[in-house]
Motif scaffolding. Structure first.
Motif, mmCIF file in Angstrom:
data_model
loop_
_atom_site.group_PDB
_atom_site.id
_atom_site.type_symbol
_atom_site.label_atom_id
_atom_site.label_comp_id
_atom_site.label_asym_id
_atom_site.label_seq_id
_atom_site.Cartn_x
_atom_site.Cartn_y
_atom_site.Cartn_z
ATOM 1 N N ALA A 61 1.429 1.150 -4.691
ATOM 2 C CA ALA A 61 0.897 -0.162 -4.316
ATOM 3 C C ALA A 61 1.805 -1.274 -4.808
ATOM 4 C CB ALA A 61 -0.509 -0.330 -4.888
ATOM 5 N N PHE A 62 2.313 -1.149 -6.026
ATOM 6 C CA PHE A 62 3.207 -2.175 -6.564
ATOM 7 C C PHE A 62 4.490 -2.260 -5.749
ATOM 8 C CE2 PHE A 62 6.735 -3.305 -9.401
ATOM 9 C CZ PHE A 62 6.351 -4.602 -9.693
ATOM 10 N N THR A 63 5.043 -1.124 -5.373
ATOM 11 C CA THR A 63 6.272 -1.116 -4.581
ATOM 12 C C THR A 63 6.044 -1.764 -3.221
ATOM 13 O OG1 THR A 63 6.954 0.896 -5.720
ATOM 14 C CG2 THR A 63 8.097 0.362 -3.681
ATOM 15 N N CYS A 64 4.934 -1.443 -2.576
ATOM 16 C CA CYS A 64 4.628 -2.067 -1.276
ATOM 17 C C CYS A 64 4.436 -3.569 -1.428
ATOM 18 C CB CYS A 64 3.379 -1.441 -0.678
ATOM 19 S SG CYS A 64 3.622 0.252 -0.140
ATOM 20 N N TRP A 65 3.747 -3.980 -2.489
ATOM 21 C CA TRP A 65 3.543 -5.406 -2.730
ATOM 22 C C TRP A 65 4.878 -6.117 -2.914
ATOM 23 C CZ3 TRP A 65 4.863 -8.266 -7.075
ATOM 24 C CH2 TRP A 65 4.382 -9.569 -7.096
ATOM 25 N N LEU A 66 5.789 -5.487 -3.632
ATOM 26 C CA LEU A 66 7.088 -6.100 -3.890
ATOM 27 C C LEU A 66 7.875 -6.301 -2.594
ATOM 28 C CD1 LEU A 66 8.654 -7.138 -6.282
ATOM 29 C CD2 LEU A 66 9.660 -4.893 -6.560
ATOM 30 N N TRP A 68 6.563 -6.769 0.423
ATOM 31 C CA TRP A 68 5.936 -7.852 1.182
ATOM 32 C C TRP A 68 6.192 -9.218 0.560
ATOM 33 C CZ3 TRP A 68 4.761 -7.466 5.980
ATOM 34 C CH2 TRP A 68 4.428 -6.225 6.503
ATOM 35 N N VAL A 69 6.261 -9.264 -0.784
ATOM 36 C CA VAL A 69 6.578 -10.537 -1.447
ATOM 37 C C VAL A 69 7.970 -10.996 -1.069
ATOM 38 C CG1 VAL A 69 7.141 -11.494 -3.722
ATOM 39 C CG2 VAL A 69 4.963 -10.380 -3.351
ATOM 40 N N TYR A 72 7.902 -12.306 2.403
ATOM 41 C CA TYR A 72 7.233 -13.611 2.418
ATOM 42 C C TYR A 72 8.190 -14.714 1.975
ATOM 43 C CZ TYR A 72 4.316 -17.429 0.714
ATOM 44 O OH TYR A 72 3.787 -18.658 0.466
#
Length: 135
Positions: A61-66, A68-69, A72
C-alpha cells in the motif's frame, strides 16, 4: 511462469527441510539447509504468518501510494521531478529516524504504548505541520 517458479521453490524448500530432519540420509551438495523453513509459518498458531501478511500489505500500500503521490505532484501540480523529489525526500529521513527510535525503545517499552503514542500523534497532527504543507 513466475507462479510455477514460486511453487517449485516452496516444494524444494519443503524437501530440504524434511531431508535435514532425517539424520539417516547422507549429506550432499544438493541437500544444503533450506533457505526458508516452511515450518516457521506455522509458529505461534499462525500468528507469524498473519504478521508477515500484514507487513506485506502495508508495504504494498505504501509503495502504491508513493507512485500516485509522484504522479499527482508531476502531472496535476506540474512540478519537475527534482521538486517532486524534494517533497518526497523527508519520507526517507523520517523512516530512518523511526527505525532508530523503535530499535532503541522496543525492548524497554511495551508495544501497546508505542502504538497508542503513534496513533495519538497521528490523530492530533494538524495541517500546519511541515509535511502537510509541502504539497
Amino acid at each position: 511462469m513466475g507462479v510455477l517458479l514460486i511453487i517449485s521453490f516452496l516444494c524444494w524448500q519443503y524437501y530440504l527441510e524434511k531431508r535435514q530432519q532425517d539424520l539417516s540420509q547422507p549429506r550432499t551438495v544438493w541437500t544444503a539447509p533450506p533457505l526458508m523453513k516452511l515450518s516457521m509459518w506455522g509458529r505461534a498458531r499462525g500468528r507469524f504468518t498473519v504478521m508477515q501478511f500484514i507487513a506485506c500489505m502495508n508495504w504494498a500500500a505504501f509503495t502504491c501510494w508513493l507512485v500516485w503521490v509522484q504522479l499527482y505532484y508531476q502531472d496535476y501540480l506540474g512540478l519537475t521531478p527534482i521538486l517532486t523529489m524534494i517533497r518526497v525526500l523527508p519520507i526517507t529521513f523520517v523512516g530512518i529516524a523511526a527505525n532508530v527510535i523503535i530499535a532503541v525503545i522496543i525492548g524497554r517499552v511495551d508495544v501497546q504504548y508505542i502504538v497508542c503514542a503513534c496513533a495519538l500523534f497521528y490523530a492530533f497532527a494538524t495541517r500546519n505541520l511541515t509535511s502537510y504543507n509541502s504539497g
